[in-house]
Design an enzyme around this catalytic site. Structure first.
Site, PDB file in Angstrom:
ATOM      1  N   SER A 129      82.819  37.289 -78.938  1.00  0.00           N
ATOM      2  CA  SER A 129      81.497  37.915 -79.005  1.00  0.00           C
ATOM      3  C   SER A 129      80.879  38.130 -77.629  1.00  0.00           C
ATOM      4  O   SER A 129      79.852  38.806 -77.511  1.00  0.00           O
ATOM      5  CB  SER A 129      80.543  37.070 -79.860  1.00  0.00           C
ATOM      6  N   LYS A 167      75.829  32.316 -76.092  1.00  0.00           N
ATOM      7  CA  LYS A 167      75.123  33.591 -76.204  1.00  0.00           C
ATOM      8  C   LYS A 167      74.203  33.803 -75.005  1.00  0.00           C
ATOM      9  O   LYS A 167      73.862  32.857 -74.288  1.00  0.00           O
ATOM     10  CB  LYS A 167      74.282  33.642 -77.488  1.00  0.00           C
TER      11      LYS A 167
END
Length: 212
Positions: A129, A167
């Site tokens: 991701s 993230k």
């Protein structure tokens, strides 16, 4: 390998007749852990930051690094500045998961790259991701442990005290966004009191790429 018997001997020398309470108050060494090290109950060494705090002319910092296996060998030059940090495996760059108790190995780093006011770990990345930030599956990231980060920093964060993810952290008024760097993945969005569900483990300082 952590030489816990040698480290115990070093601690006794450093304490120099002080009680565990006195030594803990003087150095900041947690008294419970100090007692466990003296009784050979722990198999993992203290952090380099703590070793630096307890080191003295009686037992120099370099000798503590050797007994705790942060320096690779006693035969290294005296001006050697290479230490080893644990690699924690792993944190997902995708669906959140994390096991801070699992050490898969150690990675060398020059101590000049570290700020002595912080503790550091390496974390193995799983998932894709964050590929647009050049963080790929299998890479290891250097994480500086801290409880907050700046807007736009990439961080390891824990959600609901159970799972963790890697993230980019975006702060927008009363909204916290954990944003992936891959359009195939969705962001995590927390507003108002929901932001309390998120706990920052640390900031990503750099990435060590795994050869393809």
């Amino acid at each position: 390998m952590f030489q816990k018997n040698l480290f115990k001997e070093q601690l006794i020398k450093l304490m120099n007749g002080k009680t565990t309470i006195e030594f803990a108050e003087q150095t900041g060494f947690n008294r419970t852990y100090l007692s466990k090290y003296l009784n050979l109950k722990l198999d993992r060494p203290p952090s380099p930051r703590l070793l630096q705090a307890i080191a003295s002319s009686i037992v120099p910092y370099e000798e503590l690094l050797i007994s705790c296996d942060y320096i690779q060998s006693e035969s290294l030059p005296k001006n050697n500045t290479i230490i080893k940090l644990p690699i924690i495996g792993s944190v997902h760059a995708g669906n959140p998961t994390f096991s801070e108790d699992y050490i898969e190995g150690y990675e060398s780093i020059d101590i000049s790259e570290l700020n002595s006011c912080y503790d550091y770990i390496y974390i193995r990345v799983e998932g894709n991701s964050m590929i647009n930030a050049r963080i790929h599956d299998g890479d290891i990231v250097l994480v500086r442990k801290q409880s907050d980060v700046e807007n736009g920093d990439i961080a390891v964060v824990v959600i609901d005290n159970e799972s963790a993810t890697l993230k980019r952290v975006l702060k927008k008024e009363n909204i916290l966004v954990l944003q992936p760097e891959n359009p195939a993945y969705s962001s995590y969005i927390f507003s108002g009191e929901e932001q309390n569900r998120v706990r920052v483990i640390g900031k990503v300082i750099h990435v060590k790429f795994v050869p393809i």
